[in-house]
Write a protein that holds these residues in place. Sequence first.
Motif, PDB file in Angstrom:
ATOM      1  N   MET A  47      -4.164  13.873  10.032  1.00  0.00           N
ATOM      2  CA  MET A  47      -4.038  12.559   9.435  1.00  0.00           C
ATOM      3  C   MET A  47      -3.781  12.737   7.945  1.00  0.00           C
ATOM      4  N   ASN A  48      -2.826  11.996   7.429  1.00  0.00           N
ATOM      5  CA  ASN A  48      -2.542  11.979   5.998  1.00  0.00           C
ATOM      6  C   ASN A  48      -2.893  10.604   5.447  1.00  0.00           C
ATOM      7  N   ILE A  49      -3.566  10.605   4.307  1.00  0.00           N
ATOM      8  CA  ILE A  49      -3.977   9.358   3.681  1.00  0.00           C
ATOM      9  C   ILE A  49      -3.563   9.419   2.214  1.00  0.00           C
ATOM     10  N   SER A  50      -2.853   8.395   1.768  1.00  0.00           N
ATOM     11  CA  SER A  50      -2.498   8.331   0.351  1.00  0.00           C
ATOM     12  C   SER A  50      -3.023   7.033  -0.236  1.00  0.00           C
ATOM     13  N   LEU A  51      -3.304   7.088  -1.527  1.00  0.00           N
ATOM     14  CA  LEU A  51      -3.842   5.942  -2.243  1.00  0.00           C
ATOM     15  C   LEU A  51      -3.095   5.790  -3.555  1.00  0.00           C
ATOM     16  N   LYS A  52      -2.550   4.594  -3.761  1.00  0.00           N
ATOM     17  CA  LYS A  52      -1.859   4.267  -5.006  1.00  0.00           C
ATOM     18  C   LYS A  52      -2.553   3.078  -5.647  1.00  0.00           C
ATOM     19  N   ARG A  53      -2.522   3.059  -6.986  1.00  0.00           N
ATOM     20  CA  ARG A  53      -3.088   1.940  -7.730  1.00  0.00           C
ATOM     21  C   ARG A  53      -2.059   1.463  -8.740  1.00  0.00           C
ATOM     22  N   SER A  54      -1.949   0.157  -8.870  1.00  0.00           N
ATOM     23  CA  SER A  54      -1.053  -0.425  -9.870  1.00  0.00           C
ATOM     24  C   SER A  54      -1.761  -1.608 -10.505  1.00  0.00           C
ATOM     25  N   GLY A  55      -1.174  -2.093 -11.592  1.00  0.00           N
ATOM     26  CA  GLY A  55      -1.730  -3.265 -12.243  1.00  0.00           C
ATOM     27  C   GLY A  55      -2.681  -2.926 -13.362  1.00  0.00           C
ATOM     28  N   GLY A  56      -3.667  -3.769 -13.531  1.00  0.00           N
ATOM     29  CA  GLY A  56      -4.576  -3.631 -14.655  1.00  0.00           C
ATOM     30  C   GLY A  56      -3.913  -4.146 -15.920  1.00  0.00           C
ATOM     31  N   ARG A  81       2.138   4.991  11.384  1.00  0.00           N
ATOM     32  CA  ARG A  81       2.100   4.900   9.917  1.00  0.00           C
ATOM     33  C   ARG A  81       1.830   3.436   9.569  1.00  0.00           C
ATOM     34  N   HIS A  82       0.843   3.225   8.695  1.00  0.00           N
ATOM     35  CA  HIS A  82       0.509   1.859   8.312  1.00  0.00           C
ATOM     36  C   HIS A  82       0.032   1.858   6.868  1.00  0.00           C
ATOM     37  N   SER A  83       0.431   0.832   6.138  1.00  0.00           N
ATOM     38  CA  SER A  83      -0.003   0.651   4.759  1.00  0.00           C
ATOM     39  C   SER A  83      -0.683  -0.705   4.620  1.00  0.00           C
ATOM     40  N   VAL A  84      -1.710  -0.729   3.787  1.00  0.00           N
ATOM     41  CA  VAL A  84      -2.429  -1.968   3.489  1.00  0.00           C
ATOM     42  C   VAL A  84      -2.546  -2.077   1.975  1.00  0.00           C
ATOM     43  N   ALA A  85      -2.149  -3.221   1.434  1.00  0.00           N
ATOM     44  CA  ALA A  85      -2.236  -3.477  -0.002  1.00  0.00           C
ATOM     45  C   ALA A  85      -3.209  -4.629  -0.242  1.00  0.00           C
ATOM     46  N   PHE A  86      -3.971  -4.512  -1.339  1.00  0.00           N
ATOM     47  CA  PHE A  86      -4.917  -5.577  -1.669  1.00  0.00           C
ATOM     48  C   PHE A  86      -5.271  -5.506  -3.150  1.00  0.00           C
ATOM     49  N   VAL A 136      -1.856   5.323   5.748  1.00  0.00           N
ATOM     50  CA  VAL A 136      -2.396   6.311   6.677  1.00  0.00           C
ATOM     51  C   VAL A 136      -1.300   6.665   7.674  1.00  0.00           C
ATOM     52  N   VAL A 137      -1.101   7.972   7.847  1.00  0.00           N
ATOM     53  CA  VAL A 137      -0.154   8.476   8.833  1.00  0.00           C
ATOM     54  C   VAL A 137      -0.949   9.335   9.808  1.00  0.00           C
ATOM     55  N   GLN A 138      -0.875   8.946  11.072  1.00  0.00           N
ATOM     56  CA  GLN A 138      -1.574   9.686  12.122  1.00  0.00           C
ATOM     57  C   GLN A 138      -0.596   9.857  13.278  1.00  0.00           C
ATOM     58  N   PRO A 198      -3.679  -6.366   8.390  1.00  0.00           N
ATOM     59  CA  PRO A 198      -2.369  -6.828   7.908  1.00  0.00           C
ATOM     60  C   PRO A 198      -1.879  -5.933   6.770  1.00  0.00           C
ATOM     61  N   ALA A 199      -0.589  -5.940   6.523  1.00  0.00           N
ATOM     62  CA  ALA A 199       0.000  -5.109   5.470  1.00  0.00           C
ATOM     63  C   ALA A 199      -0.456  -5.534   4.080  1.00  0.00           C
ATOM     64  N   ALA A 200      -0.818  -6.792   3.925  1.00  0.00           N
ATOM     65  CA  ALA A 200      -1.314  -7.289   2.636  1.00  0.00           C
ATOM     66  C   ALA A 200      -2.502  -8.197   2.899  1.00  0.00           C
ATOM     67  N   ILE A 201      -3.558  -7.968   2.132  1.00  0.00           N
ATOM     68  CA  ILE A 201      -4.755  -8.803   2.252  1.00  0.00           C
ATOM     69  C   ILE A 201      -4.901  -9.567   0.949  1.00  0.00           C
TER      70      ILE A 201
END
Length: 99
Positions: free
Chosen positions: A1-10, A72-77, A66-68, A47-50
Amino acid sequence: MNISLKRSGGFAGLQENLANIDTAKLPASEAQRLEQSVQGLGFFDLPAAISAGGVGADFFRYEITVVQGERRHSVAFADDDSPATAQLRGFVETLIAMG
């Protein structure tokens, strides 16, 4: 399983890659913990966006991917302290600590 985390904003509006984790490269106990967290969140069913309705241009926004296998699924919040994203924020903290 691969998991990536990105942050934007602030305030500065930066984009950062905070974590990129391959559970195959982790000790078995840590890999199992992350995989169980993904299952516990029902991540692939989210959902893809919360959007919890918080207002604020300076909130950080996170995107977890997350890729398993073939999935493959991405969630943004937004990190707006809403109850709707509490579990995801906890998962973000875990990923940052491991990433």
